[in-house]
Motif scaffolding. Sequence first.
Motif, PDB file in Angstrom:
ATOM      1  N   ARG A  45      -4.246   1.223  14.734  1.00 11.48           N
ATOM      2  CA  ARG A  45      -4.748   2.336  15.540  1.00 11.48           C
ATOM      3  C   ARG A  45      -3.667   2.900  16.443  1.00 11.48           C
ATOM      4  O   ARG A  45      -3.589   4.114  16.643  1.00 11.48           O
ATOM      5  CB  ARG A  45      -5.952   1.880  16.365  1.00 11.48           C
ATOM      6  N   ARG A  93      -1.749   5.094  14.459  1.00 15.10           N
ATOM      7  CA  ARG A  93      -2.584   6.114  13.819  1.00 15.10           C
ATOM      8  C   ARG A  93      -2.522   6.000  12.293  1.00 15.10           C
ATOM      9  O   ARG A  93      -2.288   6.969  11.573  1.00 15.10           O
ATOM     10  CB  ARG A  93      -2.199   7.517  14.301  1.00 15.10           C
ATOM     11  N   SER A 151      -9.078  14.593  13.614  1.00 12.88           N
ATOM     12  CA  SER A 151      -9.420  13.670  14.692  1.00 12.88           C
ATOM     13  C   SER A 151      -9.813  14.505  15.912  1.00 12.88           C
ATOM     14  O   SER A 151      -9.414  15.675  16.027  1.00 12.88           O
ATOM     15  CB  SER A 151      -8.231  12.766  15.015  1.00 12.88           C
ATOM     16  N   ARG A 189      -8.838  14.859  18.846  1.00 18.71           N
ATOM     17  CA  ARG A 189      -7.826  15.409  19.742  1.00 18.71           C
ATOM     18  C   ARG A 189      -7.034  16.555  19.113  1.00 18.71           C
ATOM     19  O   ARG A 189      -6.295  17.241  19.820  1.00 18.71           O
ATOM     20  CB  ARG A 189      -6.862  14.307  20.173  1.00 18.71           C
ATOM     21  N   SER A 192     -13.379   6.767  18.727  1.00 15.86           N
ATOM     22  CA  SER A 192     -13.152   8.196  18.518  1.00 15.86           C
ATOM     23  C   SER A 192     -11.692   8.535  18.229  1.00 15.86           C
ATOM     24  O   SER A 192     -11.396   9.639  17.776  1.00 15.86           O
ATOM     25  CB  SER A 192     -13.627   8.992  19.738  1.00 15.86           C
ATOM     26  N   ASP A 193     -10.782   7.587  18.467  1.00 20.88           N
ATOM     27  CA  ASP A 193      -9.357   7.844  18.212  1.00 20.88           C
ATOM     28  C   ASP A 193      -8.975   7.584  16.759  1.00 20.88           C
ATOM     29  O   ASP A 193      -7.825   7.808  16.367  1.00 20.88           O
ATOM     30  CB  ASP A 193      -8.496   6.950  19.119  1.00 20.88           C
TER      31      ASP A 193
END
Length: 277
Positions: free
Chosen positions: A15, A18, A200, A202, A236-237
């Motif tokens: 994570r 990413r 995603s 963001r 959520s990331d």
Amino acid sequence: WLQSRSSEEIWAMARQRRISFHPILTVPQVCDSDQAQARDMLVESPDVEPQLRVPRAPYLMTRTPAFLPGRAPRLDDIAAEHWGSSSRSPDPKHAKTGGDQGHGAEGMPLAGLRVLDLGQVWAGPLVGRYLADYGADVVSIRTASRPPTVGGSTDSESPVAWEWIYRNKRSLALNFREPEAVSLFWRLASVSDVVIDNFSPRAMPRMGLGYDELTEANPRLIMVALPAAGRGGPWSDLVTYGPSLEGLYGMKSLNGYSDTGQLMESAAELDPTSVGY
């Protein structure tokens, strides 16, 4: 290296970088997860005895609360008549008509609806394709740095060509690193009805194209976002693709054969499932 670390440690590393690399959870683990609690993924079903926890609607709307599931009406229940087709309008609902109909098919249910489709891979583009199939004017926003990643043939005559997911759409290539491209997108959004993305959470705000910004300029704009784990909560990331997301949400734990312990690989069923909603 893998044997010396727990799945939680490996997941945290993925994570941080990413990478779409997630643990395979069981359904009970998903239901008890921090994400499920933060997103209220399970709710108490009203008017049901004994109390029953059930999944809520698999989507959230900004201004409209989700419908809570309840018991089905009895045949002698007055409210039962509203469950039948007789309560539905006999006339199909159409999008706005008159004026410039754009590229959409005249006479189709969604003719006159303008859609900007920033969808990637499968889930996002499939939403746009459904709308285009019903007559909406859908513009697929592409970029050379992210070519199509859905498997298929480049031969337009092949039944598995790229056109199966991009059919009935117009397309436009934009490089959002260029101010002119961002300015052009703003112009398009100001005269559009719907924007679709499955980035995603963001990504769009980072480009200055988030919900708050775009709807301030165009209050009637509807934005459909399909991030992997929603726009809120501790997951959520995540950056994911369908197959890895199935493992995280417990679907892979239900596949395969119990006597071997081997999990069956599968396609990205969650993509078309989410699109259906």
